[in-house]
Design a protein around this motif. Structure first.
Motif, mmCIF file in Angstrom:
data_model
loop_
_atom_site.group_PDB
_atom_site.id
_atom_site.type_symbol
_atom_site.label_atom_id
_atom_site.label_comp_id
_atom_site.label_asym_id
_atom_site.label_seq_id
_atom_site.Cartn_x
_atom_site.Cartn_y
_atom_site.Cartn_z
ATOM 1 N N ILE A 126 35.533 46.583 50.996
ATOM 2 C CA ILE A 126 36.874 47.118 50.678
ATOM 3 C C ILE A 126 36.731 48.418 49.874
ATOM 4 O O ILE A 126 37.468 49.383 50.086
ATOM 5 C CB ILE A 126 37.709 46.062 49.901
ATOM 6 N N ARG A 127 35.737 48.444 48.991
ATOM 7 C CA ARG A 127 35.484 49.676 48.212
ATOM 8 C C ARG A 127 35.022 50.808 49.143
ATOM 9 O O ARG A 127 35.496 51.936 49.046
ATOM 10 C CB ARG A 127 34.417 49.399 47.139
ATOM 11 N N ASN A 128 34.119 50.481 50.084
ATOM 12 C CA ASN A 128 33.640 51.497 51.046
ATOM 13 C C ASN A 128 34.785 52.082 51.862
ATOM 14 O O ASN A 128 34.745 53.245 52.262
ATOM 15 C CB ASN A 128 32.651 50.874 52.045
ATOM 16 N N ALA A 129 35.794 51.246 52.144
ATOM 17 C CA ALA A 129 36.931 51.693 52.959
ATOM 18 C C ALA A 129 38.007 52.369 52.100
ATOM 19 O O ALA A 129 39.052 52.744 52.621
ATOM 20 C CB ALA A 129 37.521 50.498 53.701
ATOM 21 N N ASN A 130 37.741 52.514 50.796
ATOM 22 C CA ASN A 130 38.712 53.123 49.863
ATOM 23 C C ASN A 130 40.049 52.381 49.854
ATOM 24 O O ASN A 130 41.112 52.999 49.821
ATOM 25 C CB ASN A 130 38.949 54.607 50.212
ATOM 26 N N LEU A 131 39.967 51.052 49.884
ATOM 27 C CA LEU A 131 41.195 50.250 49.954
ATOM 28 C C LEU A 131 41.404 49.357 48.728
ATOM 29 O O LEU A 131 42.244 48.457 48.751
ATOM 30 C CB LEU A 131 41.160 49.372 51.222
ATOM 31 N N GLU A 132 40.649 49.634 47.625
ATOM 32 C CA GLU A 132 40.768 48.739 46.450
ATOM 33 C C GLU A 132 42.174 48.706 45.869
ATOM 34 O O GLU A 132 42.557 47.732 45.219
ATOM 35 C CB GLU A 132 39.831 49.141 45.301
ATOM 36 N N ASP A 133 42.944 49.780 46.068
ATOM 37 C CA ASP A 133 44.309 49.813 45.515
ATOM 38 C C ASP A 133 45.223 48.798 46.197
ATOM 39 O O ASP A 133 46.273 48.451 45.661
ATOM 40 C CB ASP A 133 44.941 51.210 45.698
ATOM 41 N N TYR A 134 44.836 48.349 47.388
ATOM 42 C CA TYR A 134 45.731 47.499 48.179
ATOM 43 C C TYR A 134 45.261 46.058 48.309
ATOM 44 O O TYR A 134 46.053 45.177 48.636
ATOM 45 C CB TYR A 134 45.889 48.087 49.595
ATOM 46 N N VAL A 135 43.960 45.816 48.108
ATOM 47 C CA VAL A 135 43.388 44.495 48.422
ATOM 48 C C VAL A 135 42.745 43.874 47.188
ATOM 49 O O VAL A 135 41.972 44.535 46.490
ATOM 50 C CB VAL A 135 42.303 44.633 49.530
ATOM 51 N N THR A 136 43.064 42.605 46.916
ATOM 52 C CA THR A 136 42.352 41.875 45.860
ATOM 53 C C THR A 136 41.648 40.665 46.483
ATOM 54 O O THR A 136 42.171 40.055 47.423
ATOM 55 C CB THR A 136 43.291 41.366 44.741
ATOM 56 N N ILE A 137 40.468 40.362 45.952
ATOM 57 C CA ILE A 137 39.660 39.272 46.511
ATOM 58 C C ILE A 137 39.234 38.351 45.381
ATOM 59 O O ILE A 137 38.789 38.819 44.320
ATOM 60 C CB ILE A 137 38.418 39.844 47.232
ATOM 61 N N GLU A 138 39.396 37.043 45.604
ATOM 62 C CA GLU A 138 39.040 36.060 44.568
ATOM 63 C C GLU A 138 38.148 34.971 45.156
ATOM 64 O O GLU A 138 38.296 34.624 46.331
ATOM 65 C CB GLU A 138 40.309 35.389 44.020
ATOM 66 N N GLN A 139 37.295 34.427 44.295
ATOM 67 C CA GLN A 139 36.504 33.266 44.703
ATOM 68 C C GLN A 139 37.385 32.024 44.540
ATOM 69 O O GLN A 139 37.714 31.633 43.418
ATOM 70 C CB GLN A 139 35.244 33.138 43.850
ATOM 71 N N GLN A 140 37.808 31.450 45.661
ATOM 72 C CA GLN A 140 38.687 30.281 45.647
ATOM 73 C C GLN A 140 38.389 29.429 46.870
ATOM 74 O O GLN A 140 38.092 29.949 47.938
ATOM 75 C CB GLN A 140 40.165 30.718 45.775
ATOM 76 N N ASN A 141 38.524 28.121 46.703
ATOM 77 C CA ASN A 141 38.503 27.216 47.842
ATOM 78 C C ASN A 141 39.951 27.067 48.316
ATOM 79 O O ASN A 141 40.786 26.548 47.583
ATOM 80 C CB ASN A 141 37.921 25.865 47.423
ATOM 81 N N PHE A 142 40.233 27.538 49.513
ATOM 82 C CA PHE A 142 41.606 27.535 50.041
ATOM 83 C C PHE A 142 42.291 26.176 49.873
ATOM 84 O O PHE A 142 43.470 26.097 49.548
ATOM 85 C CB PHE A 142 41.568 27.935 51.528
ATOM 86 N N PHE A 143 41.524 25.083 50.055
ATOM 87 C CA PHE A 143 42.112 23.746 50.006
ATOM 88 C C PHE A 143 42.602 23.364 48.604
ATOM 89 O O PHE A 143 43.295 22.372 48.435
ATOM 90 C CB PHE A 143 41.119 22.691 50.517
ATOM 91 N N GLU A 144 42.232 24.176 47.608
ATOM 92 C CA GLU A 144 42.698 23.909 46.232
ATOM 93 C C GLU A 144 43.706 24.948 45.770
ATOM 94 O O GLU A 144 43.964 25.106 44.569
ATOM 95 C CB GLU A 144 41.484 23.896 45.286
ATOM 96 N N THR A 145 44.271 25.708 46.706
ATOM 97 C CA THR A 145 45.198 26.788 46.317
ATOM 98 C C THR A 145 46.634 26.469 46.730
ATOM 99 O O THR A 145 46.879 25.596 47.559
ATOM 100 C CB THR A 145 44.812 28.122 46.997
ATOM 101 N N LYS A 146 47.553 27.224 46.110
ATOM 102 C CA LYS A 146 48.971 27.150 46.461
ATOM 103 C C LYS A 146 49.486 28.561 46.669
ATOM 104 O O LYS A 146 48.911 29.520 46.151
ATOM 105 C CB LYS A 146 49.770 26.524 45.297
#
Length: 388
Positions: free
Chosen positions: A273-293
């Protein structure tokens, strides 16, 4: 500048959206084929198409057609082209061949015969011959034989257009960038809501989603195109087209988020995402989808590429059941799309898909499926209406 015919190659199932992309860019005489769309445009449009098209793998410029049923006719046909218009004797070339014909059995043989015809033409005229360079040729030639019809085209792109230039780090079995963009466009993604990829891997779907949302040209980060080595390469025109395309980018007012439970995937996705110069638009987190809401108000669009079992050792039945449960219980007001090549596993999701689109992921036949999670259940809505 005069218009000429070009052919954009794509994956099965993306022909219509590629045709829409071409029309939106301003292509003339757009015609849909199988895994390909033909169109007309000038040299500037050729540059623009390579920079902009999200669902094209290659753009070819046909230069000659002839009939051949044997190697002598093939040789003669290739010699009917004045190759000095395209390369000179101290440059290099390579030939890619595809065959659907009973007259010719081996693409390698056709490429070799065509190479001889080109080399002999130069040798006779100048005494010096161009050589073959498979890795970094000055000219990439594409030969397509369908029964007895031979079409010769110049490859304007070079390496496949899915090589966007932003992805340096990949996780296990990453999704092809053109496949990711096509899935997003088929899902109707235009950047008008929040977006989540809950199993983001190395971040390809996130990058493509952000570029669509902001109308950033798909191949703006790419290092080079084949046409940059052509004799008629126009650097000033190319720069003008880049400037014009970048003026058409737009602001994006929502969130684009990615989850992955593997720390290695999260760090690779962040790098890409940094290489694509898109950090202003995209956030990424370490999460297990099955434990999210669902974290956002209003509509959410979800597009993802879950593991298939082809690549990862998991209990597919349990995995797909948990996917369905998580979407149903924790993600109201969400349209979720995902691709899978495991058609059996879809039975375990426990939800009825509202759409199924046949695609291929590499050689694997796959389905892009859509599930709609409502705010509250459909039944609850119905009961409220009954009581009014």
């Amino acid at each position: 500048m005069e218009n000429f015919k070009m052919i954009a190659k794509t994956f099965f199932g993306f022909e219509e959206i590629l045709a829409q992309e071409l029309k939106a860019l301003g292509a003339q005489e757009v015609e849909v084929g199988t895994r390909a769309v033909s169109f007309k445009g000038d040299k500037g449009f050729m540059y623009k198409a390579n920079l902009s098209l999200r669902t094209a793998l290659k753009i070819l410029k046909p230069i000659y057609y002839f009939r051949a049923i044997n190697d002598q006719m093939l040789y003669k046909g290739i010699q009917g082209i004045d190759w000095s218009s395209y390369i000179n004797s101290n440059q290099t070339f390579v030939i890619d061949t595809t065959i659907h014909s009973d007259n010719f059995k081996h693409s390698q043989f056709v490429s070799q015969k065509a190479k001889d015809a080109i080399v002999d033409q130069f040798r006779e005229k100048t005494g010096v011959r161009p050589s073959v360079d498979k890795d970094f040729p000055d000219l990439r030639i594409n030969i397509h034989i369908d029964r007895d019809q031979v079409s010769v085209a110049l490859d304007t792109s070079g390496a496949s257009l899915h090589h966007r230039g932003y992805r340096t780090a990949t996780n296990l079995a990453p999704i092809n960038e053109v496949l990711a963009a096509g899935m997003l466009l088929l899902s109707g993604w235009e950047g008008k809501s929040d977006f989540l990829d809950p199993m983001c891997g190395s971040g390809t779907i996130l990058a493509e989603a952000a570029m669509i949302a902001c109308n950033i040209p798909a191949n703006i980060n790419r290092k080079e195109f084949a046409f940059e080595k052509w004799n008629d390469w126009d650097n000033d025109l190319f720069d003008q087209i880049i400037d014009a395309l970048l003026k058409r980018t737009r602001e994006f007012r929502y969130t684009i988020k990615g989850y992955d439970k593997a720390p290695s995937a999260v760090s690779k996705a962040k790098d890409n995402i940094r290489n694509a110069n898109l950090e202003d638009y995209v956030t990424i987190e370490q999460q297990n989808f099955f434990e999210t809401k669902k974290e956002t108000e209003g509509p959410l669009q979800m597009v993802f590429n879950p593991p298939y079992g082809e690549r990862l050792d998991i209990d597919l039945e349990r995995f797909y059941r948990e996917m369905g449960d998580t979407m149903k219980q924790n993600y109201p007001g969400t349209h979720a799309w995902f691709i899978t090549a495991n058609l059996e596993a879809l039975k375990f999701v426990g939800l009825k898909p509202s759409r199924k689109i046949k695609l291929f992921n590499g050689s694997l036949e796959a389905r892009l499926v859509k599930y709609e999670m409502y705010e509250g259940s459909k039944r609850a809505k119905f009961q409220v209406n009954q009581e009014d």
